[in-house]
Design a protein around this motif. Structure first.
Motif, PDB file in Angstrom:
ATOM      1  N   SER A 124       0.914  -1.228  -0.224  1.00 24.50           N
ATOM      2  CA  SER A 124      -0.108  -0.070   0.062  1.00 24.50           C
ATOM      3  C   SER A 124       0.872   1.386  -0.091  1.00 24.50           C
ATOM      4  O   SER A 124       0.398   2.275  -0.611  1.00 24.50           O
ATOM      5  CB  SER A 124      -0.743  -0.038   1.244  1.00 24.50           C
ATOM      6  N   CYS A 125       1.950   1.287   0.428  1.00 23.14           N
ATOM      7  CA  CYS A 125       2.948   2.486   0.662  1.00 23.14           C
ATOM      8  C   CYS A 125       4.184   2.444  -0.007  1.00 23.14           C
ATOM      9  O   CYS A 125       5.169   2.081   0.831  1.00 23.14           O
ATOM     10  CB  CYS A 125       2.899   2.753   2.077  1.00 23.14           C
ATOM     11  N   VAL A 126       4.312   2.435  -1.155  1.00 26.26           N
ATOM     12  CA  VAL A 126       5.473   2.491  -1.876  1.00 26.26           C
ATOM     13  C   VAL A 126       5.491   3.837  -2.765  1.00 26.26           C
ATOM     14  O   VAL A 126       5.088   4.042  -3.671  1.00 26.26           O
ATOM     15  CB  VAL A 126       5.581   1.368  -3.023  1.00 26.26           C
ATOM     16  N   PRO A 127       6.321   4.683  -2.339  1.00 25.05           N
ATOM     17  CA  PRO A 127       7.134   4.686  -0.746  1.00 25.05           C
ATOM     18  C   PRO A 127       6.264   4.706   0.473  1.00 25.05           C
ATOM     19  O   PRO A 127       5.267   5.133   0.263  1.00 25.05           O
ATOM     20  CB  PRO A 127       8.052   5.733  -0.952  1.00 25.05           C
ATOM     21  N   SER A 128       6.874   4.816   1.483  1.00 26.71           N
ATOM     22  CA  SER A 128       6.051   4.730   2.713  1.00 26.71           C
ATOM     23  C   SER A 128       5.594   6.199   3.063  1.00 26.71           C
ATOM     24  O   SER A 128       4.628   6.417   3.552  1.00 26.71           O
ATOM     25  CB  SER A 128       6.612   4.301   3.941  1.00 26.71           C
ATOM     26  N   THR A 129       6.565   7.170   2.567  1.00 20.88           N
ATOM     27  CA  THR A 129       6.125   8.616   2.753  1.00 20.88           C
ATOM     28  C   THR A 129       6.701   9.430   1.591  1.00 20.88           C
ATOM     29  O   THR A 129       7.572   8.834   0.756  1.00 20.88           O
ATOM     30  CB  THR A 129       6.714   9.257   4.257  1.00 20.88           C
ATOM     31  N   ALA A 130       6.633  10.720   1.652  1.00 20.69           N
ATOM     32  CA  ALA A 130       7.034  11.519   0.643  1.00 20.69           C
ATOM     33  C   ALA A 130       8.415  12.146   1.147  1.00 20.69           C
ATOM     34  O   ALA A 130       9.264  12.851   0.567  1.00 20.69           O
ATOM     35  CB  ALA A 130       6.232  12.740   0.370  1.00 20.69           C
ATOM     36  N   MET A 131       8.903  11.641   2.201  1.00 22.00           N
ATOM     37  CA  MET A 131      10.110  12.120   2.969  1.00 22.00           C
ATOM     38  C   MET A 131      11.094  11.043   2.663  1.00 22.00           C
ATOM     39  O   MET A 131      12.050  10.860   3.507  1.00 22.00           O
ATOM     40  CB  MET A 131       9.952  12.247   4.513  1.00 22.00           C
ATOM     41  N   ARG A 157       7.538   3.927  -7.094  1.00 21.98           N
ATOM     42  CA  ARG A 157       6.314   4.444  -6.827  1.00 21.98           C
ATOM     43  C   ARG A 157       4.995   3.700  -7.142  1.00 21.98           C
ATOM     44  O   ARG A 157       4.863   3.459  -8.261  1.00 21.98           O
ATOM     45  CB  ARG A 157       6.045   5.961  -6.992  1.00 21.98           C
ATOM     46  N   LEU A 158       4.145   3.459  -6.573  1.00 20.63           N
ATOM     47  CA  LEU A 158       2.974   2.385  -6.971  1.00 20.63           C
ATOM     48  C   LEU A 158       1.611   3.257  -6.191  1.00 20.63           C
ATOM     49  O   LEU A 158       1.420   3.509  -5.182  1.00 20.63           O
ATOM     50  CB  LEU A 158       3.090   1.224  -6.206  1.00 20.63           C
TER      51      LEU A 158
END
Length: 568
Positions: free
Chosen positions: A137-144, A150-151
């Motif tokens: 669900s989180c690719v990447p986990s954040t924008a940081m 990126r999915l």
């Protein structure tokens, strides 16, 4: 199943035809009543067709004196953390009783994108155990952080109906859920009505309500009994975790009762080959929980039946007619050491592993980091007050410390006497060449450096050291070996483990990986490192969705404020 197959299954259950396989002489633990049942277990293909009676079989397995329990289900893990391929993972843990594993391949997805997830789906169709996949669900986990892929929802949609897919994997961006981030909500809407895994450490109150209202049903980040109880009371299934770094079993053990067990399950999340070889996997959790005072019936329910129901796997979790023939034969419930294991009616033995087809590896040559020098690791700052990541042994949560570290010639230097080590993250996907530095306390490192390409979840290079030159040796070596782990001391490599596949998984057998990790652990200890599992601890220092202070290639991250901050 064809009508002819169904007719055969019924005929074998009725005893009109010999069963394909009969397990004879054991007693069956019934997870509904808690009774130990006498009688044979008859199996047709991958399905149990008879219990509590005598059967004839084309093949008979003698399990006299053993107790038969349903196969164990690991409800949340990253196979990549075992540092071997899914095929070696299968060979390693299935004989220990793990017959179903629900994985999130977001580690390789952050490096290789959809190619990494497709690799896992292909492997899942070939292994002996039943490997199920939750789509990352989180690719990447954040924008940081900078990742290799990126999915978004559109990329995940074509894979949703794959037979090995259960649902959406851990929704780590809990601020995105609570505050209504458009991209996050699009993924949740896509999987609405299907299983959605949670990941919300320390979330409580109205924010937790909002998170659960979005359709998220399970949670493996509860680290205290009070936190787990709130999540249970609000309708979540809590997955008790015992990994190599995150060790929550002791804290949550008071909840593991016959009352709560239907809503609890077990998971390992991240468990490395050292711990699997030396302690075990879910079998280790089971015997530890029982030794800690949990009722055996509650523990075995959480390990199988409750786990199956939490994830909608209605065909397993009991040794009963019509259920999948996932069976573990034990000498005792308390000791939980598998004598024999069947996965879908196939014994998890060497012959079954040798008969598997394999899948060609992906994501070779994925480490594209800039070449660094000792000067790359200087930490500039014009004031003494400095944020420091504080390691909490046995936790992936870290403390947000503040220490006075005086600048000297434009650099704040490591101070081993105060257990203040340099930590750095080097972008390795060939995107921007970022190098970020900061401080960490808790490794105990007195000289040299350790470095890895296993750095959740972006998997850039993360390095901790007391000597800049050794940090450069370790980081540059990782590019040469396609990623992995390196210990450097005195300007040379003291120990290493190449992880050629995505910088995450070795192509070597499990036993060889274990041996190399033993060498790495000894080399790290020689530097003064005091942590029992420094390499996975190192990986989690880079994960910006776990409170409270972390570091990525963008810099130091205040997770509570969800923003990049100055390193000092």
């Amino acid at each position: 199943m064809s009508p002819a197959d169904l007719a055969t299954l019924v005929a074998q259950g009725a005893g009109r035809q010999p069963a394909d396989l009969v397990l004879r002489g054991g007693r069956v633990l019934d997870l509904v009543t808690g009774d130990l049942l006498e009688g044979d277990v008859a199996i047709c293909g991958d399905t149990i067709v008879g219990t509590c009676d005598a059967y004839e079989g084309r093949e008979v397995a003698d399990v006299a004196g053993l107790i038969l329990v349903p196969g164990f289900i690991d409800t949340h893990l990253h196979v990549e953390s075992s540092m071997v391929t899914p095929f070696e993972f299968d060979r390693c843990v299935a004989p220990r009783g793990v017959t179903t594993a629900i994985c999130d391949p977001h580690e390789i997805a952050n490096v290789a994108g959809l190619a990494g997830i497709r690799y896992f789906l292909e492997a899942a169709e070939r292994v002996v155990m039943d490997l199920r996949v939750n789509l990352s669900s989180c690719v990447p986990s954040t924008a940081m952080e900078t990742s290799g892929a990126r999915l978004e929802a559109a990329e995940l949609a074509p894979l949703m109906d794959h037979p090995k897919v259960i649902g959406l994997a851990e929704m780590m961006n809990y601020p995105g859920v609570v505050h209504g981030d458009h991209g996050v909500l699009a993924k949740l809407e896509l999987f609405r009505g299907r299983h959605i895994d949670g990941h919300a450490p320390l979330l409580s109150g109205r924010e937790l309500n909002a998170y659960i209202a979005a359709g998220i049903r399970t949670e493996h980040e509860a680290t205290r009994a009070e936190e787990a109880l709130e999540k249970l009371r609000k309708g979540m299934r809590v997955l008790i975790r015992e990994g190599s770094v995150s060790k929550d079993l002791e804290a949550l053990l008071p909840l593991l009762t016959e009352r709560h067990a239907p809503y609890l399950a077990l998971c390992t999340d991240d468990r490395n080959p050292l711990d699997i070889a030396e302690e075990g996997h879910l079998d280790h959790m089971i015997r530890t929980a029982i030794a800690g005072g949990a009722p055996p019936l509650a523990v075995y329910r959480a390990a199988s039946l409750s786990a199956a129901e939490a994830f909608g796997l209605k065909d397993r979790g009991q040794i009963a007619p019509g259920r999948r023939a996932d069976i573990v034969a034990l000498e005792s419930l308390e000791d939980c050491r598998a004598a024999r294991v069947w996965c879908g009616g196939v014994e998890a033995a060497e012959a079954a592993f040798e008969a598997r087809e394999t899948v060609a590896p992906v994501a070779r040559g994925s480490v594209k980091a800039p070449r660094v020098t000792a000067e790359s690791f200087r930490c500039a700052g014009n004031r003494a007050e400095t944020p420091v990541i504080g390691i909490l042994p046995g936790k992936i949560i870290t403390a947000h410390l503040t220490e006075d570290i005086a600048p000297d010639d434009g650099d704040k230097r490591p101070d081993p006497a105060r257990d203040l080590a340099r930590i750095a993250v080097v972008e390795r996907h060939g995107v921007n060449g970022n190098v970020a530095t900061g401080f960490v306390r808790g490794f105990g490192i007195a000289r040299g450096a350790i470095a890895a390409t296993v750095a959740h979840d972006h998997h850039n290079i993360v390095c901790v050291g007391a000597d800049y030159a050794d940090m450069a040796v370790a980081v540059n070596r990782l590019s040469e070996i396609e990623g992995g782990f390196v210990v450097a001391d005195g300007g040379r490599v003291a120990a290493e483990l190449p992880l050629e596949m995505a910088g995450l998984m070795s192509l070597s057998p499990f036993e060889e990986v274990h041996a190399r990790l033993v060498e790495l652990r000894a080399a790290a200890k020689a530097l003064g490192v005091t942590l029992a599992e420094p390499f996975l601890q190192l990986a989690f220092v880079a994960l910006p969705v776990i409170p409270h202070l972390k570091i990525t290639d963008h810099g130091m991250v205040d997770v509570d404020r969800f923003e990049v901050i100055s390193a000092g």
